[in-house]
Design a protein around this motif. Structure first.
Motif, PDB file in Angstrom:
ATOM      1  N   GLY A 238     -14.348 -17.132  37.910  1.00 25.35           N
ATOM      2  CA  GLY A 238     -15.055 -18.844  38.292  1.00 25.35           C
ATOM      3  C   GLY A 238     -15.608 -19.174  37.039  1.00 25.35           C
ATOM      4  N   ARG A 239     -15.259 -20.690  36.684  1.00 24.81           N
ATOM      5  CA  ARG A 239     -15.629 -21.205  35.216  1.00 24.81           C
ATOM      6  C   ARG A 239     -17.254 -21.069  35.463  1.00 24.81           C
ATOM      7  NH1 ARG A 239     -17.191 -25.241  32.402  1.00 24.81           N
ATOM      8  NH2 ARG A 239     -15.627 -25.213  29.749  1.00 24.81           N
ATOM      9  N   GLY A 240     -17.551 -20.339  34.223  1.00 28.32           N
ATOM     10  CA  GLY A 240     -19.509 -20.834  33.903  1.00 28.32           C
ATOM     11  C   GLY A 240     -20.093 -19.108  34.927  1.00 28.32           C
ATOM     12  N   THR A 253     -25.535 -11.993  26.842  1.00 30.32           N
ATOM     13  CA  THR A 253     -24.899 -12.670  27.712  1.00 30.32           C
ATOM     14  C   THR A 253     -23.745 -14.125  28.187  1.00 30.32           C
ATOM     15  OG1 THR A 253     -26.240 -11.749  29.177  1.00 30.32           O
ATOM     16  CG2 THR A 253     -25.134 -13.786  30.008  1.00 30.32           C
ATOM     17  N   GLY A 254     -23.234 -14.928  28.210  1.00 34.20           N
ATOM     18  CA  GLY A 254     -21.893 -14.914  27.960  1.00 34.20           C
ATOM     19  C   GLY A 254     -21.783 -15.522  29.076  1.00 34.20           C
ATOM     20  N   ALA A 255     -20.446 -16.544  29.336  1.00 30.13           N
ATOM     21  CA  ALA A 255     -20.262 -17.242  30.578  1.00 30.13           C
ATOM     22  C   ALA A 255     -18.780 -17.812  30.890  1.00 30.13           C
ATOM     23  CB  ALA A 255     -21.355 -18.053  30.940  1.00 30.13           C
ATOM     24  N   VAL A 256     -17.230 -17.422  31.473  1.00 29.41           N
ATOM     25  CA  VAL A 256     -16.575 -17.570  31.234  1.00 29.41           C
ATOM     26  C   VAL A 256     -16.360 -19.298  31.254  1.00 29.41           C
ATOM     27  CG1 VAL A 256     -14.730 -17.676  32.751  1.00 29.41           C
ATOM     28  CG2 VAL A 256     -16.407 -16.398  33.093  1.00 29.41           C
ATOM     29  N   VAL A 274     -14.425 -16.193  27.272  1.00 26.60           N
ATOM     30  CA  VAL A 274     -16.035 -16.373  27.447  1.00 26.60           C
ATOM     31  C   VAL A 274     -15.989 -16.602  26.234  1.00 26.60           C
ATOM     32  CG1 VAL A 274     -17.897 -15.347  28.031  1.00 26.60           C
ATOM     33  CG2 VAL A 274     -15.516 -13.701  29.111  1.00 26.60           C
ATOM     34  N   THR A 275     -17.666 -18.133  26.359  1.00 25.41           N
ATOM     35  CA  THR A 275     -18.020 -18.213  25.212  1.00 25.41           C
ATOM     36  C   THR A 275     -19.512 -17.242  25.210  1.00 25.41           C
ATOM     37  OG1 THR A 275     -18.789 -20.296  26.583  1.00 25.41           O
ATOM     38  CG2 THR A 275     -17.055 -20.127  25.134  1.00 25.41           C
ATOM     39  N   LEU A 276     -20.041 -16.574  23.908  1.00 29.21           N
ATOM     40  CA  LEU A 276     -21.227 -16.313  23.122  1.00 29.21           C
ATOM     41  C   LEU A 276     -21.894 -16.973  22.348  1.00 29.21           C
ATOM     42  CD1 LEU A 276     -22.462 -13.341  24.087  1.00 29.21           C
ATOM     43  CD2 LEU A 276     -21.356 -13.104  22.679  1.00 29.21           C
ATOM     44  N   ASP A 277     -22.899 -17.079  22.618  1.00 28.69           N
ATOM     45  CA  ASP A 277     -24.162 -17.283  21.306  1.00 28.69           C
ATOM     46  C   ASP A 277     -24.201 -16.495  20.746  1.00 28.69           C
ATOM     47  OD1 ASP A 277     -26.480 -19.182  20.521  1.00 28.69           O
ATOM     48  OD2 ASP A 277     -27.380 -17.580  20.547  1.00 28.69           O
ATOM     49  N   ASN A 278     -24.191 -16.885  19.407  1.00 25.23           N
ATOM     50  CA  ASN A 278     -23.637 -15.852  18.332  1.00 25.23           C
ATOM     51  C   ASN A 278     -24.699 -16.114  16.646  1.00 25.23           C
ATOM     52  OD1 ASN A 278     -23.361 -13.359  16.790  1.00 25.23           O
ATOM     53  ND2 ASN A 278     -21.527 -14.058  15.821  1.00 25.23           N
ATOM     54  N   GLN A 294     -19.577 -10.468  36.822  1.00 20.63           N
ATOM     55  CA  GLN A 294     -20.070 -10.167  38.203  1.00 20.63           C
ATOM     56  C   GLN A 294     -18.620 -10.669  38.821  1.00 20.63           C
ATOM     57  OE1 GLN A 294     -22.738  -8.377  39.390  1.00 20.63           O
ATOM     58  NE2 GLN A 294     -21.977  -8.636  41.482  1.00 20.63           N
ATOM     59  N   ALA A 295     -18.189 -10.318  40.027  1.00 16.86           N
ATOM     60  CA  ALA A 295     -17.445 -11.260  40.449  1.00 16.86           C
ATOM     61  C   ALA A 295     -17.695 -11.002  41.677  1.00 16.86           C
ATOM     62  CB  ALA A 295     -15.787 -10.214  40.455  1.00 16.86           C
ATOM     63  N   ALA A 296     -16.893 -11.113  42.884  1.00 17.00           N
ATOM     64  CA  ALA A 296     -16.632 -11.897  44.361  1.00 17.00           C
ATOM     65  C   ALA A 296     -16.257 -10.788  44.382  1.00 17.00           C
ATOM     66  CB  ALA A 296     -15.767 -12.569  44.980  1.00 17.00           C
TER      67      ALA A 296
END
Length: 377
Positions: A238-240, A253-256, A274-278, A294-296
């Motif tokens: 899911g998102r996040g 480490t980023g997030a969906v 996925v957004t990633l801090d750079n 990390q998925a269900a």
């Protein structure tokens, strides 16, 4: 008596022969001590350290990890194309590829006859508006003195209004073309956002068409990671959801951020961003990476473990890892369910073992050497 001595010598000769070992047999027996049982390798702590073998422990929860390739891209919301609304000849380039810019910085100058025409029209419009306002003031004074009729006053007022409209239109055309201050026939191309020049398609002295791309400015403090998932896997995230991005020794480490609601018609996969801090400039657009999401999980995740791919070797056609024992290592077969990002999800372990990671190929070579020598006898 003499016959008894000769008989004793004949009986002792074979025993003496049996008790002495040739050097090569002694070496084989010494080597055989390292392989007392099939799949066992006997090594001391000193030998393990000298061989550069590192030990790791399997990580539980591997069943819910999706490992797959991805690509670093510039954040679409933080990238802008720089173009000129008016064509002309490039007479100055103020920035090169990779250089930082601030919003409003002039990055190129274009010389154009159209710019000269627009400026001239604006100047003429201002002059006409000034004359029309002067005429209106004179007609208002004459009308107040009852020298001229009201129709002349109305005509002068209309002319002044039209002149003001013409001035505003000329100014709007200059603004739309990006024309600011400077010489009569030149236009300065400015950076629309702060960032870095990530693309440049023009050269000094070249002629460019209206609206042609000249530069691309990107704010790379945040990048996007694009990947594709099967519809089934896309339904498990899911998102996040956190995402680990891996390339060699670099990790982030980023997030969906986005999961497409539509399956791609060509690949039949679901696009995911996925957004990633750079902020540290660690990642570069266009760079291939691996991601772990990390998925269900599904099935019995307690029997799935994540281990480094360097720990996996193929021994006699079986996927194998080397488990540390009191005397050395034991070759243990495992089943791999997924790979990616330098790690693999396997079954066949308890999770309490310590296994060889870096240097496991040395153990495979040692095991193969011992089995070959045993097979020859």
């Amino acid at each position: 008596m003499r016959k008894s001595i000769i008989l004793a010598a004949l009986l002792l000769a074979p025993l003496a022969a049996c008790s002495s070992n040739p050097p090569e047999h002694a070496e084989e027996e010494a080597h055989a001590d390292n392989h007392d049982e099939e799949g066992e390798i006997h090594l001391t702590e000193q030998q393990i350290g000298s061989a550069g073998i590192t030990l790791v422990q399997p990580q539980s929860g591997g069943a819910g990890v999706l490992s797959l390739p991805a690509m670093i891209e510039g954040d679409p919301q933080a990238t802008q194309v720089v173009s000129a609304a008016i064509g002309g000849r490039v007479v100055s380039l103020q920035r090169n590829l990779g250089e930082a810019v601030q919003r409003g910085d002039v990055i190129a100058v274009i010389e154009s006859r159209e710019v000269a025409a627009l400026r001239a029209e604006a100047e003429a419009g201002r002059a006409r508006a000034q004359l029309a306002r002067a005429t209106l003031a004179r007609e208002q004074r004459l009308f107040a003195e009852r020298v001229t009729p009201e129709a002349d006053l109305i005509a002068a007022r209309t002319a002044a209004t039209e002149a003001d409209i013409a001035v505003r239109l000329a100014q709007q055309q200059l603004a739309a073309a990006g024309v600011g201050g400077g010489s009569l026939n030149r236009i300065g191309i400015t950076a629309p956002i702060a960032g870095r020049i990530t693309a440049r398609t023009v050269t000094l002295g070249s002629t460019v068409a209206p609206d042609a791309e000249l530069f691309r400015v990107s704010n790379l403090s945040r990048v996007a990671v694009t990947l594709s998932l099967s519809p089934a896997d896309a339904g498990r995230i899911g998102r996040g959801v956190p995402v680990e991005v891996i390339s060699g020794d670099r990790r982030g480490t980023g997030a969906v951020h986005f999961i497409s609601p539509v399956v791609d018609e060509t690949t039949r996969l679901v696009p995911v961003i996925v957004t990633l801090d750079n902020s540290g400039g660690l990642w570069r657009p266009g760079e291939p990476v691996s991601v772990a999401i990390q998925a269900a999980g599904s099935g019995n995740s307690a029997s799935n473990f994540s281990i480094p791919e360097s720990a996996i070797q193929s021994v006699e056609g079986r996927t194998t890892v080397f488990v540390r024992t009191a005397e050395g290592f034991r070759a243990t077969p495992v089943a791999v369910s997924s790979r990616g990002g330098g790690r693999a999800v396997v079954t066949g372990l308890t999770g309490d073992e310590r296994i060889a990671a870096e240097g496991s190929f040395t153990l495979k070579a040692e095991l193969g050497k011992g089995e070959a020598e045993h097979g020859g006898h």
